[in-house]
Write a protein that holds these residues in place. Sequence first.
Motif, short mmCIF file in Angstrom:
data_model
loop_
_atom_site.label_atom_id
_atom_site.label_comp_id
_atom_site.label_asym_id
_atom_site.label_seq_id
_atom_site.Cartn_x
_atom_site.Cartn_y
_atom_site.Cartn_z
N VAL A 284 4.28 0.27 -9.79
CA VAL A 284 3.76 1.36 -8.96
C VAL A 284 2.87 2.26 -9.81
CG1 VAL A 284 4.38 3.41 -7.64
CG2 VAL A 284 5.66 1.30 -7.32
N ALA A 285 3.33 2.56 -11.04
CA ALA A 285 2.55 3.41 -11.93
C ALA A 285 1.22 2.75 -12.28
CB ALA A 285 3.34 3.71 -13.20
N GLY B 68 1.95 5.36 -1.33
CA GLY B 68 2.31 6.02 -2.58
C GLY B 68 3.26 5.23 -3.44
N HIS B 69 4.08 4.37 -2.83
CA HIS B 69 5.01 3.54 -3.59
C HIS B 69 4.60 2.07 -3.56
CE1 HIS B 69 7.48 7.16 -3.06
NE2 HIS B 69 8.12 6.78 -4.15
N GLU C 78 -13.30 3.31 -12.87
CA GLU C 78 -11.99 2.68 -13.11
C GLU C 78 -12.17 1.17 -13.18
OE1 GLU C 78 -9.44 5.87 -10.50
OE2 GLU C 78 -8.72 3.83 -10.70
N SER D 30 -7.21 -3.04 -12.46
CA SER D 30 -6.83 -3.58 -11.16
C SER D 30 -5.45 -4.20 -11.28
CB SER D 30 -7.84 -4.64 -10.69
OG SER D 30 -7.85 -5.73 -11.58
N CYS D 31 -4.83 -4.40 -10.15
CA CYS D 31 -3.47 -4.92 -10.15
C CYS D 31 -3.42 -6.25 -10.88
CB CYS D 31 -2.99 -5.09 -8.71
SG CYS D 31 -1.33 -5.70 -8.58
N GLY E 52 0.14 -2.54 -4.96
CA GLY E 52 -1.19 -3.13 -4.90
C GLY E 52 -1.14 -4.54 -4.36
N GLN F 179 0.83 -1.19 0.00
CA GLN F 179 0.00 0.00 0.00
C GLN F 179 0.87 1.25 0.00
OE1 GLN F 179 -3.19 -0.39 -0.34
NE2 GLN F 179 -3.25 -2.61 0.00
N ALA G 276 -0.42 0.70 -10.42
CA ALA G 276 -1.28 0.69 -9.24
C ALA G 276 -1.83 2.08 -8.94
CB ALA G 276 -0.50 0.18 -8.03
N HIS G 277 -1.22 3.11 -9.53
CA HIS G 277 -1.66 4.48 -9.29
C HIS G 277 -1.81 5.21 -10.63
CE1 HIS G 277 -0.73 3.99 -5.00
NE2 HIS G 277 0.37 3.38 -5.40
#
Length: 551
Positions: free
Chosen positions: A321-322, A275-276, A353, A356-357, A279, A273, A324-325
């Motif tokens: 990471v990108a 910012g970095h 959206e 998903s991961c 997922g 979980q 997941a965000h």
Amino acid sequence: MEVVVSSIVEGVNPRRYFDEEEMQELTRSIKANGILQPIAVRQNAEGKYTIMAGHRRFRAAQTLKLDKVPVHLVDGDEDEIALIENSVRADMSPAEECEAAAKILRKMKGDIVEAAIHLGWTEDKLRRRVALSACSQKVRDALAERKIKLGIAELLATVPETENQDKALEKIVANNLSVVEVKHFLAKLTQKLSSAIFDRAECAQCRFNTAVQSSLFSELVADDSFCTNADCFSKKTEEAANIKAEALKENVQTVRVVSLQDTQENFTKLSEQGGHGVGCDQFRSCHSCAKYGAVVWLTPGHEGEVEQDICFDLDCHAQKVAAAHPAPVIAPTTGPDSVETGASPGLDDDGLENASCGENNQDNTGSCCGSSTPAETQFISSAIIEYRRNLWNMVAKKMIAADLEKGRTILLALVINGRSSTTDKYKIESVLKKYDVQSSSFEALCSDIDSKDMALRLSAASAATAFDSLQHSEVQSILHYLRPNLGDFWKMDADYLKLLTKAQIRAVCDELGISEKLESKVFTDKKEALVKAIMESGIDFAGLVPAHLNY
């Protein structure tokens, strides 16, 4: 009795340094009062008198050009008498006492008690003087010449390598450092043994252990048990870290020992979980990746500490990471430049959206998360790649044996693509021999194949012999044509699980939905115990095939 000075010769003298002022004072005393204490001598085979004790008095007599001096004849060990006489007078340097005491101890074959009795010393004094032999020659000379105090010499004796002692000695003499100042300086170079991550059994009697030195010297580098041999401490620490790293390789795919010399940042902490974070689904998928692992730290203050959940592929991590965000998508507005048709990327028809991961990367061949093709070599071990290829070959051959028509089609495809050379001539000959097909000539071979209706079977058999020589992608393409269900041919067993690390085993169990059927504590056991627990769990593994084995 008196003897002429010319009949006296100097013998063994443990004293190597004669203070000039003290010699002048002694010479003035003898000139005024004469030699009050006779010189101890022993007559040798040549009739001469060898000095056993009294070298300073003899030299003063020579300076004064005396004809005769008082002597008394003694018998006994020359080294012992010389050392005892000089040390009792209390004007002999500890460095000179060290060299002489070591010689006496060798004569006593290392018997501390016996040597101490002969010298009239305490055992503690004898041990402390002999321990000074760890000093370099320059340090001992400086002590003998009164340039440094005994406490400084004892501190320098704890420093490994004579060149290091000599360098320290230059600074001490040049700056006229006190015992306390030298003690503080050396304390900064020591390592606390209680913090060591290696086995300290060998340290118990090591002379660089300050706890051992406490019985030898009055001066200690530190009050606690410290190691004064930084090179040895560092080497043992690194060896212990490497042993810890080797043990971790059973649990995770990649392990690295990180020291201060490793300036390149080529790994990062993997998180679920934040910012970095990558997922939840991707985090679980990453556990089966070959670039997933742990680091063992060798940085000061953190020696031997293990950090888990490390990703050693920064580019892949950044992509995950990108994914997941995803960047926010601005809803279209009316106007000449507005997008009028088509759903926005990452949105379903309702504008929600849908990414998903694991779903954003379906086109990334070789990614460690969900993929339409098997993971490539950088994501699974060579052992798994070999295991999977053997599985694919076996399945393809069984599919061809069950459907000879498809085998003939595959053989034609190989010929058309110029890959007929991949068939194995010797294996084909064994098939001909098995069915007694004559191959003495081209005509005989064709006739026998026709008469025995072997064309279809031999075509399929020939195609089957090619699999060991085909490229990875070629076998994969053939399996796409044959469309086998691997679950019909393969079932998870211990041999397969032993090829995986504990992290990969856990990832496979999560993927196949069997983790919840196992007790959570089994995943903390050794790998051997974990494999045994899975195989004895009573779970039906039929039809359960991990994604990395799929074609």
